[in-house]
Design a protein around this motif. Structure first.
Motif, mmCIF file in Angstrom:
data_model
loop_
_atom_site.group_PDB
_atom_site.id
_atom_site.type_symbol
_atom_site.label_atom_id
_atom_site.label_comp_id
_atom_site.label_asym_id
_atom_site.label_seq_id
_atom_site.Cartn_x
_atom_site.Cartn_y
_atom_site.Cartn_z
ATOM 1 N N ALA A 777 0.968 -1.116 0.051
ATOM 2 C CA ALA A 777 0.022 -0.021 0.199
ATOM 3 C C ALA A 777 0.627 1.299 -0.148
ATOM 4 C CB ALA A 777 -0.824 0.103 1.295
ATOM 5 N N LEU A 778 1.984 1.069 0.577
ATOM 6 C CA LEU A 778 2.559 2.625 1.144
ATOM 7 C C LEU A 778 4.058 2.708 0.735
ATOM 8 C CD1 LEU A 778 1.261 2.878 4.922
ATOM 9 C CD2 LEU A 778 0.361 4.093 2.809
ATOM 10 N N SER A 779 4.837 1.595 0.439
ATOM 11 C CA SER A 779 6.187 1.961 0.404
ATOM 12 C C SER A 779 6.976 0.906 -0.652
ATOM 13 C CB SER A 779 6.980 1.603 1.775
ATOM 14 O OG SER A 779 6.658 0.292 2.241
ATOM 15 N N PHE A 846 -9.108 10.783 6.133
ATOM 16 C CA PHE A 846 -8.226 11.820 6.700
ATOM 17 C C PHE A 846 -7.776 13.114 5.842
ATOM 18 C CE2 PHE A 846 -3.917 13.648 7.306
ATOM 19 C CZ PHE A 846 -3.757 13.758 8.705
ATOM 20 N N ASP A 847 -8.010 13.000 4.633
ATOM 21 C CA ASP A 847 -7.691 14.295 3.717
ATOM 22 C C ASP A 847 -8.666 14.263 2.714
ATOM 23 O OD1 ASP A 847 -6.880 12.523 1.799
ATOM 24 O OD2 ASP A 847 -4.626 13.071 2.237
ATOM 25 N N GLY A 848 -9.595 13.551 2.445
ATOM 26 C CA GLY A 848 -10.703 13.712 1.356
ATOM 27 C C GLY A 848 -10.211 13.238 0.167
ATOM 28 N N GLU A 849 -9.118 12.750 -0.192
ATOM 29 C CA GLU A 849 -8.384 12.547 -1.403
ATOM 30 C C GLU A 849 -8.462 11.129 -1.791
ATOM 31 O OE1 GLU A 849 -4.059 12.526 -3.782
ATOM 32 O OE2 GLU A 849 -4.401 13.911 -1.871
ATOM 33 N N HIS A 850 -9.107 10.713 -3.010
ATOM 34 C CA HIS A 850 -9.257 9.477 -3.462
ATOM 35 C C HIS A 850 -7.632 9.009 -3.971
ATOM 36 C CE1 HIS A 850 -13.158 8.070 -2.630
ATOM 37 N NE2 HIS A 850 -13.826 9.298 -2.976
ATOM 38 N N ARG A 851 -7.386 7.857 -3.850
ATOM 39 C CA ARG A 851 -5.992 7.548 -4.292
ATOM 40 C C ARG A 851 -6.116 6.414 -5.191
ATOM 41 N NH1 ARG A 851 -5.033 10.168 0.483
ATOM 42 N NH2 ARG A 851 -3.295 11.483 0.205
ATOM 43 N N PHE A 852 -5.528 6.378 -6.196
ATOM 44 C CA PHE A 852 -5.724 5.310 -7.381
ATOM 45 C C PHE A 852 -4.219 4.746 -7.800
ATOM 46 C CE2 PHE A 852 -9.108 8.599 -7.670
ATOM 47 C CZ PHE A 852 -10.094 7.738 -7.980
ATOM 48 N N VAL A 853 -3.215 5.126 -7.136
ATOM 49 C CA VAL A 853 -1.965 4.444 -7.562
ATOM 50 C C VAL A 853 -1.316 4.052 -6.274
ATOM 51 C CG1 VAL A 853 0.455 4.885 -8.884
ATOM 52 C CG2 VAL A 853 -1.646 6.328 -9.603
ATOM 53 N N LEU A 854 -0.664 2.890 -6.665
ATOM 54 C CA LEU A 854 0.257 2.278 -5.446
ATOM 55 C C LEU A 854 1.696 2.490 -6.132
ATOM 56 C CD1 LEU A 854 -1.764 -0.766 -4.312
ATOM 57 C CD2 LEU A 854 -1.950 1.466 -3.296
ATOM 58 N N PRO A 855 2.522 2.527 -4.899
ATOM 59 C CA PRO A 855 2.422 2.629 -3.580
ATOM 60 C C PRO A 855 1.890 3.935 -3.392
ATOM 61 C CG PRO A 855 4.836 2.583 -3.782
ATOM 62 C CD PRO A 855 4.233 2.260 -5.307
ATOM 63 N N MET A 856 1.415 4.398 -2.138
ATOM 64 C CA MET A 856 1.021 5.630 -1.999
ATOM 65 C C MET A 856 1.977 6.310 -0.818
ATOM 66 S SD MET A 856 -2.917 4.720 -0.995
ATOM 67 C CE MET A 856 -2.925 3.270 -0.071
ATOM 68 N N ASP A 858 3.508 9.409 -1.335
ATOM 69 C CA ASP A 858 3.412 10.632 -1.262
ATOM 70 C C ASP A 858 1.952 11.089 -0.079
ATOM 71 O OD1 ASP A 858 5.374 11.187 -2.612
ATOM 72 O OD2 ASP A 858 4.232 11.558 -4.630
ATOM 73 N N SER A 859 1.477 10.068 0.327
ATOM 74 C CA SER A 859 0.642 10.329 1.288
ATOM 75 C C SER A 859 0.974 10.341 2.659
ATOM 76 C CB SER A 859 -0.495 9.037 1.397
ATOM 77 O OG SER A 859 0.318 8.141 1.933
ATOM 78 N N PRO A 860 0.340 11.024 3.696
ATOM 79 C CA PRO A 860 0.942 11.214 5.079
ATOM 80 C C PRO A 860 1.362 10.006 5.558
ATOM 81 C CG PRO A 860 -1.080 12.505 4.764
ATOM 82 C CD PRO A 860 -1.053 11.814 3.657
ATOM 83 N N VAL A 867 11.445 3.723 5.043
ATOM 84 C CA VAL A 867 11.635 2.885 4.054
ATOM 85 C C VAL A 867 11.127 3.539 2.655
ATOM 86 C CG1 VAL A 867 12.563 0.960 5.304
ATOM 87 C CG2 VAL A 867 10.116 1.214 4.441
ATOM 88 N N GLY A 868 11.653 2.860 1.612
ATOM 89 C CA GLY A 868 10.956 3.199 0.322
ATOM 90 C C GLY A 868 11.449 4.544 -0.428
ATOM 91 N N LYS A 869 12.535 4.984 0.100
ATOM 92 C CA LYS A 869 13.043 6.216 -0.647
ATOM 93 C C LYS A 869 13.926 5.929 -1.573
ATOM 94 C CE LYS A 869 11.226 8.407 3.302
ATOM 95 N NZ LYS A 869 10.402 7.554 4.141
#
Length: 880
Positions: A777-779, A846-856, A858-860, A867-869
């Motif tokens: 999901a995230l990294s 949290f912020d009202g933004e639908h997300r369509f691309v993984l990994p997220m 750039d999300s909070p 990791v993941g940088k």
């Protein structure tokens, strides 16, 4: 050039001759015989598997030159006092704090060093202390439990309770858990043989190029080299594969390399360093060609053909029911979007390794870590032009796989070199070689449209998917078939129009990885559910409960659910926590998941087992599936104990070619489902003899056999009155809670597991799946530039560390599966299917933004991770 290095190892003076540039890890393993230090990432120093304590400080040894150890005191796990070794092992086993076990000896030594310095560490301090260690299996929850237990036991406040009750439903201690914790149970690379040679391979530097010339003369001339193999040395079928024989073991002169994992030559030498040096001396002349890296472009009529054995459109899967156009036109609410998921590296801690040795009777003994040892045997025998009985194959339980060890890697090359030299040969890949060679999680591009009525009931789903399967077929067609079959998730949908295309490119191959297409599809359908909920005035829990499948409802494929559907029970189990968070103003997301158990779709599947009573009063328990950390051998032991009433210590699980137990790959969350059934059936026969008053001594030499055939599933698209695409399904609801900064703070995973044969192992599988799902999901990401991965460093690849993990609560819901052993069904993959959707839902809250691309990233939640940088971003002009 070598130089003498003198140091103290585990209290004893050591003097060794180290080659120039050798790491301390090499010296410890190759010269000193230390096996608790493992090589998971050399020379990165980022996995922690090679940990030693040097002058009182824990340090990774793969990134430390051996010369720097001169005059220093080095302590490995072998040098810890026996009482503390036993306590460490007891604590890790009692807490179920290990799975594949490859990372655990390093973590156990870290635990001792930590508690020596801080006798009362908090869970947060433990997580910080093990930040240098990577575990791909456990999600760290039970590792931290184990270290906490060790600290409390050292203080005299607790004692590790080991469970010996092997009945179904007990938390029986993991088979060989103590030896795994201490590094005493060998992996392939830990094995040695007299007169053994070491091998190395040369991979292509190009994703697409024609091979003009291969010159091995310089490699052959290097002192210490015994053999160099290329395509011309293969006596049998050079091309192999799980479904299609489209993957050459060696690429020959005049052919094209198709990805950067392709092998051009293999070398056997007297030592590993010489073999690796020689492989780099092989000269290859290429004509570099434009690589096909965009799967959409690959499907265009004028695109270059990637693989000569099949068109770039490897497969098309479609499911159509009802009238989608009419249903959408009449829907009160309709949403559409394009969802994209990324390529992901399995990053199991143990890189690929194989050992082959000639046997006195003329057969070849292949020791493999593969997920289907009989598939390895079949392909290696054909490669060598040997009768299949001439290859004796044996599983060495591996250090993680997650689908990435279904396809062969270097088994054939190792076997060929042994065949050519008449000596034992071992090849172990480096981390970079591993990343380049084995198939990845498929990147998917998914266009979804979904509708619902005014109350929020789903009316129709239309989806078009394209998956990048890379240069070779692997099981890519089946992954896209599974993605299509799971496109509607665990929801009731009458009108369905699904199409999934599998495209060949010159990117790294895509193959099996935990979730197998279902988690990619889940991210899209769960996004649709959240968007529809907002339009219909419902919250996430309400719309999912309203549409959740029950017995009698229809799956995407047309199969009617007839049994063991516990989805609504999982929803009910999280309801209070979900609404408590809502009431408190906390951002929360929810998602549901479904995952098949068993391959199905018309495949013939087997569970096979043999219980052989030995002269020493033990019972050898043979089965055809692979132990790779999931605890299969422990679970199968419990199946045998439940039926026979014998003590768990009586059974000795084994996986080799002593008996014809070819069950195919350990995949599709099916090993417990089918292997457990076979073991139970064989155990009934043993129990019948025991009930007649016979003892194990009386029965020595008896073998009790059971072969269970499952052949009642239907292929996609076949017209039949009764569609049954899969034997069983797992169901789940997961809830993600964010803190005030948008970081993932807490996670609940409620899963219908049928029956938890071993609740501790079951929980561990789900905790580890959540960990992998959060990375998805995230990294985690493996972007490529011209077909070459741009990230090989572990932290850049993005697998979460202990400090990145939220609190995880697992809820086991038991809705018995009548076709499973004692009601059980598979849990190995379902644990990450809904995870990304739950995280995306929480971020929207949290912020009202639908997300369509993984990994997220750039999300909070993504920015909060360590990791993941990735420093080199790669070519992002196409979607991964």
């Amino acid at each position: 050039m070598t130089s003498s290095v003198d140091f103290t190892l585990n209290g004893q003076p050591v003097s060794t001759s180290a080659r120039e540039g050798a790491s301390l890890l090499e010296v410890l393993r190759d010269d000193c015989g230390i096996r608790s230090t493992k090589d998971g990432c050399s020379p990165q120093g980022q996995c922690g598997c090679c940990l030693a304590v040097i002058d009182g400080k824990p340090k990774v040894t793969c990134a430390m030159k051996a010369s720097r150890a001169a005059g220093r005191e080095v302590v490995t796990l072998e040098g810890v006092s026996q009482p503390e070794r036993e306590l460490l092992a007891d604590c890790f086993v009692a807490a179920a704090g290990l799975q594949c076990g490859f990372c655990i000896p390093g973590i156990a030594l870290r635990a001792k060093a930590l508690v020596d310095q801080n006798p009362t560490p908090s869970r947060q301090e433990i997580a910080k202390a093990i930040d240098g260690h990577l575990c791909r299996c456990t999600g760290y929850v039970k590792i931290i439990d184990a270290i906490d237990l060790f600290a409390r036991a050292r203080r005299g406040e607790a004692r590790p309770e080991l469970v010996s009750d092997g009945r179904v439903g007990s938390r029986l201690s993991r088979y060989q858990g103590h030896a795994m914790t201490l590094g005493d149970r060998p992996y392939v690379d830990d094995l040695t043989r007299p007169n053994m040679l070491h091998g190395a391979v040369l991979q292509s530097p190009h994703a697409r190029a024609r091979v003009i010339r291969i010159d091995t003369s310089k490699a052959e001339a290097l002192p210490g080299v015994v053999a160099v193999a290329t395509a011309k040395d293969v006596p049998g079928k050079r091309w192999y594969g799980l479904i299609i024989n489209d993957w050459p073991g060696f690429v020959a002169e005049g052919e094209e390399v198709r990805c950067v994992g392709d092998i051009l030559a293999a070398v056997a030498a007297e030592d590993r360093a010489t073999a690796r040096k020689a492989a780099q001396l092989v000269e290859v002349e290429f004509e570099v060609l434009p690589a096909v890296v965009d799967p959409v472009r690959a499907l265009e009529p004028d695109a270059p053909q990637v693989n000569p054995t099949h068109p770039n459109l490897l497969s098309r899967t479609a499911f159509v029911r009802g009238d989608v156009d009419k249903a959408l036109a009449e829907s009160a609410h309709v949403v559409s979007g394009t969802w994209k998921t990324q390529r992901i590296e399995h990053l199991y801690l143990e890189p690929e390794s194989a050992l082959a040795e000639p046997l006195p009777d003329g057969r070849l003994h292949l020791l493999t870590q593969g997920q289907g040892i009989f598939d390895d045997r079949r392909q290696v025998a054909a490669f060598l032009n040997l009768d299949i009985e001439q290859v004796f194959v044996e599983l060495v339980p591996n250090g993680g796989a997650f689908g990435g060890k279904e396809d062969m890697s270097i088994q054939a090359h190792t076997a060929l070199l042994s065949h050519m030299t008449g000596r034992p040969v071992k090849i172990t890949l480096s981390r970079e070689e591993s990343i380049r060679i084995h198939p990845k999680r498929h990147p998917l591009l998914m266009k979804f449209t979904a509708g619902c009525d005014r109350e929020g009931r789903l009316t129709a789903v239309r989806a078009h998917m394209v998956g990048d399967t890379g240069a070779y077929a692997s099981v890519g067609a089946k992954v896209l078939e599974r993605a299509a079959g799971h496109a509607c998730g665990p929801y009731r949908v009458v009108n369905v129009d699904i199409e999934a295309l599998c495209a060949s490119t010159n990117n790294p191959p895509g193959g099996a990885m935990r979730g197998f297409g279902a988690n990619q599809a889940s991210f899209a359908i769960e996004g649709c559910m959240d968007m529809l909920a907002a339009k219909a005035g419902l919250d996430g829990w309400q719309i999912r409960m309203l549409n959740a499948v029950e017995v009698g409802d229809t799956f995407t494929t047309g199969q009617v659910h007839e049994k063991s559907v516990g989805l609504k029970r999982t929803l009910e189990s999280v309801k209070d926590a979900y609404y408590a968070a809502k009431k408190a103003g906390q951002a929360v997301g929810i998602a549901c998941g479904i995952k098949n158990t068993g391959i199905g779709n018309g495949a013939k599947e087997w569970g096979k087992a043999r219980l052989a009573v030995e002269d020493d009063g033990t019972v050898s328990l043979y089965n055809g599936y692979t132990e790779m950390g999931q605890g299969l051998l422990t679970v199968l032991t419990q199946c045998a104990v439940e039926v026979t009433g014998l003590d768990a210590s009586v059974f000795r699980p084994k996986v080799d070619a002593t008996y014809a137990l070819d069950c195919g790959q350990t995949t599709g969350s099916r090993a417990t489902l089918f292997g457990g059934r076979a073991v139970a059936d064989a155990a009934k026969k043993l129990r019948a003899d025991l009930d007649q008053g016979k003892t194990l001594a009386d029965l020595a030499g008896h073998v009790y056999a059971a072969d269970v055939l499952i052949d009642d599933t239907t292929p996609p698209g076949v017209a039949t009155e009764h569609i049954k695409t899969h034997t069983s399904f797992g169901f789940a609801t997961q809830v993600c809670f964010l803190d005030e900064n948008g970081r993932v703070d807490r996670f609940i995973a409620s899963h219908d597991v049928g029956r938890a044969i071993n609740p501790a192992l079951c929980e561990g599988q789900l905790e580890g799946s959540v960990h992998m799902g959060l990375g998805f999901a995230l990294s985690e990401d493996l972007p490529c530039e011209n077909g070459m991965p741009v990230a090989f460093r572990l932290r850049e690849i993005g697998v979460l560390r202990a400090r990145d993990m939220p609190k995880v609560e697992v809820i086991l819901v038991e809705e018995p599966e009548p076709e499973g052993p004692f009601g059980a069904k598979g849990v190995g993959e379902i644990g990450l299917v809904p995870t990304a959707g739950a995280v995306a839902g929480a971020l929207f809250d949290f912020d009202g933004e639908h997300r369509f691309v993984l990994p997220m990233k750039d999300s909070p939640a993504g920015r909060a991770l360590s990791v993941g940088k990735i420093r080199h971003k790669g070519d992002r002009s196409t979607w991964r």
